[in-house]
Design a protein around this motif. Structure first.
Motif, PDB file in Angstrom:
ATOM      1  N   UNK A 170       0.829  -1.199   0.000  1.00  0.00           N
ATOM      2  CA  UNK A 170       0.000   0.000   0.000  1.00  0.00           C
ATOM      3  C   UNK A 170       0.863   1.249   0.000  1.00  0.00           C
ATOM      4  N   UNK A 171       0.221   2.365  -0.345  1.00  0.00           N
ATOM      5  CA  UNK A 171       0.884   3.666  -0.369  1.00  0.00           C
ATOM      6  C   UNK A 171       0.106   4.628   0.517  1.00  0.00           C
ATOM      7  N   UNK A 172       0.834   5.524   1.167  1.00  0.00           N
ATOM      8  CA  UNK A 172       0.191   6.484   2.069  1.00  0.00           C
ATOM      9  C   UNK A 172      -0.635   7.515   1.320  1.00  0.00           C
ATOM     10  N   UNK A 173      -0.304   7.754   0.056  1.00  0.00           N
ATOM     11  CA  UNK A 173      -1.057   8.724  -0.740  1.00  0.00           C
ATOM     12  C   UNK A 173      -0.945   8.368  -2.214  1.00  0.00           C
ATOM     13  N   UNK A 201      -6.915   1.804  -5.782  1.00  0.00           N
ATOM     14  CA  UNK A 201      -8.099   1.629  -4.952  1.00  0.00           C
ATOM     15  C   UNK A 201      -7.737   1.887  -3.497  1.00  0.00           C
ATOM     16  N   UNK A 202      -8.728   2.268  -2.712  1.00  0.00           N
ATOM     17  CA  UNK A 202      -8.520   2.476  -1.290  1.00  0.00           C
ATOM     18  C   UNK A 202      -8.614   1.150  -0.552  1.00  0.00           C
ATOM     19  N   UNK A 203      -7.615   0.873   0.289  1.00  0.00           N
ATOM     20  CA  UNK A 203      -7.637  -0.282   1.193  1.00  0.00           C
ATOM     21  C   UNK A 203      -7.481   0.281   2.598  1.00  0.00           C
ATOM     22  N   UNK A 204      -8.605   0.401   3.321  1.00  0.00           N
ATOM     23  CA  UNK A 204      -8.570   1.125   4.584  1.00  0.00           C
ATOM     24  C   UNK A 204      -8.341   2.602   4.309  1.00  0.00           C
ATOM     25  N   UNK A 205      -7.294   3.151   4.892  1.00  0.00           N
ATOM     26  CA  UNK A 205      -6.972   4.562   4.670  1.00  0.00           C
ATOM     27  C   UNK A 205      -5.749   4.740   3.768  1.00  0.00           C
ATOM     28  N   UNK A 206      -5.372   3.661   3.059  1.00  0.00           N
ATOM     29  CA  UNK A 206      -4.211   3.732   2.175  1.00  0.00           C
ATOM     30  C   UNK A 206      -4.610   3.298   0.765  1.00  0.00           C
ATOM     31  N   UNK A 207      -3.680   3.502  -0.169  1.00  0.00           N
ATOM     32  CA  UNK A 207      -3.940   3.197  -1.573  1.00  0.00           C
ATOM     33  C   UNK A 207      -3.155   1.962  -2.003  1.00  0.00           C
ATOM     34  N   UNK A 208      -3.793   1.142  -2.832  1.00  0.00           N
ATOM     35  CA  UNK A 208      -3.155  -0.053  -3.383  1.00  0.00           C
ATOM     36  C   UNK A 208      -3.491  -0.138  -4.862  1.00  0.00           C
TER      37      UNK A 208
END
Length: 294
Positions: A170-173, A201-208
């Motif tokens: 995942x990525x923070x932004x 796509x958003x996975x929780x509050x991070x991006x994947x």
């Protein structure tokens, strides 16, 4: 800027549902746009803007699909390896769904161009005109590579299956993901932003990444040149081939091959890199517009 109706649509095929974007009116003749590997329908936004400025949407609609596993489209089911020829089946299903039994203008970039040229070679009667950007025909290699390619692919798939148990990266932004693609590919940041946003796509509050991770695995087989030559010989579809001055030469081959495979082809080299339909959209759009309206 776009001065045309833009619609997000779904294409429910018998075997998978694909996402697409339509620019213009649904009752106009279709320009069907096929994007490249790891890109998506939004890679055609700059070209759509240039088409709009030209007034092309007064005559045509531009329908841009997301290939399976790309953008907002469904992934192929299961965990089996992906094969490039399956995209030709996808394309046939899309054309059957949208064409109303009328020939369409088919436009492909990179992987999309490979699939477009292979489909046209087999079912050219469904294609009114063909536009190939930075791709002329399926890739080929020596038959001597068959064993090593298959072995490498199987071992790679084995490692991939073991990685499935790990958490999704995942990525923070979005900006972090955009810059990661820029650093990996060298594609200009504005174009990385367009493509990356649709592929995330958003996975929780991070991006994947939304993209199917199997897309990064090597093909298990590849045609020999003899197979490509037999497939491509000979099409009389009115064809425009656009190469980039700083593009991928292995995808565009030579004028000799083009003239052997297409009886009616116009070949041009324009300024830009592999994604010249984004970075040099105005000139590419002018060239395509003149070709289509001729």
């Amino acid at each position: 800027m776009l001065n045309v109706n833009v619609e997000q649509i779904q294409l429910p095929l018998a075997h998978i549902t694909l996402a697409a974007k339509r620019y213009g009116q649904a009752d106009k003749p279709i320009i069907l746009a096929l994007h490249g590997w790891l890109d998506n329908a939004d890679s055609f936004i700059p070209l759509a803007e240039a088409f709009s400025q030209q007034g092309l949407f007064e005559r045509y609609q531009l329908l841009c699909i997301d290939w399976p596993g790309h953008g907002l489209s469904e992934h192929r089911p299961g965990r089996y390896p992906l094969h490039w020829v399956d995209y030709i089946y996808d394309l046939q299903a899309v054309i059957e769904l949208v064409s109303d039994n009328q020939p369409i203008i088919l436009m492909g970039h990179s992987l999309g161009g490979i699939i477009a040229s292979a489909y046209n070679a087999c079912l050219g009667e469904n294609i009114a005109k063909l536009v190939l950007i930075e791709a002329l025909a399926p890739l080929s290699e020596s038959a001597d590579n068959a064993k090593s390619r298959l072995r490498k692919g199987l071992l790679q798939q084995q490692r991939f299956n073991r990685q499935l148990a790990r958490p999704i990266p995942t990525y923070s932004s979005l900006d972090v993901a955009i810059h990661a693609r820029h650093q990996l590919t060298g594609l200009a940041l504005p174009w990385c932003k367009l493509i990356t946003e649709r592929n995330m796509q958003l996975v929780g509050d991070k991006y994947a990444w939304r993209s199917d991770p199997r897309l990064k695995l090597d093909s298990l087989n590849r045609f020999t040149f003899e197979q490509v030559d037999a497939l491509m010989t000979t099409s009389d579809t009115d064809t425009l081939f656009i190469a980039a001055q700083d593009g991928y030469k292995q995808l565009t081959l030579s004028e000799q091959h083009a003239n052997a495979w297409f009886t009616n082809i116009k070949m041009l080299t324009l300024m830009g890199d592999h994604h010249l339909h984004m970075g040099n959209a105005n000139q590419v759009a002018e060239t395509i517009g003149a070709f289509i309206l001729n």
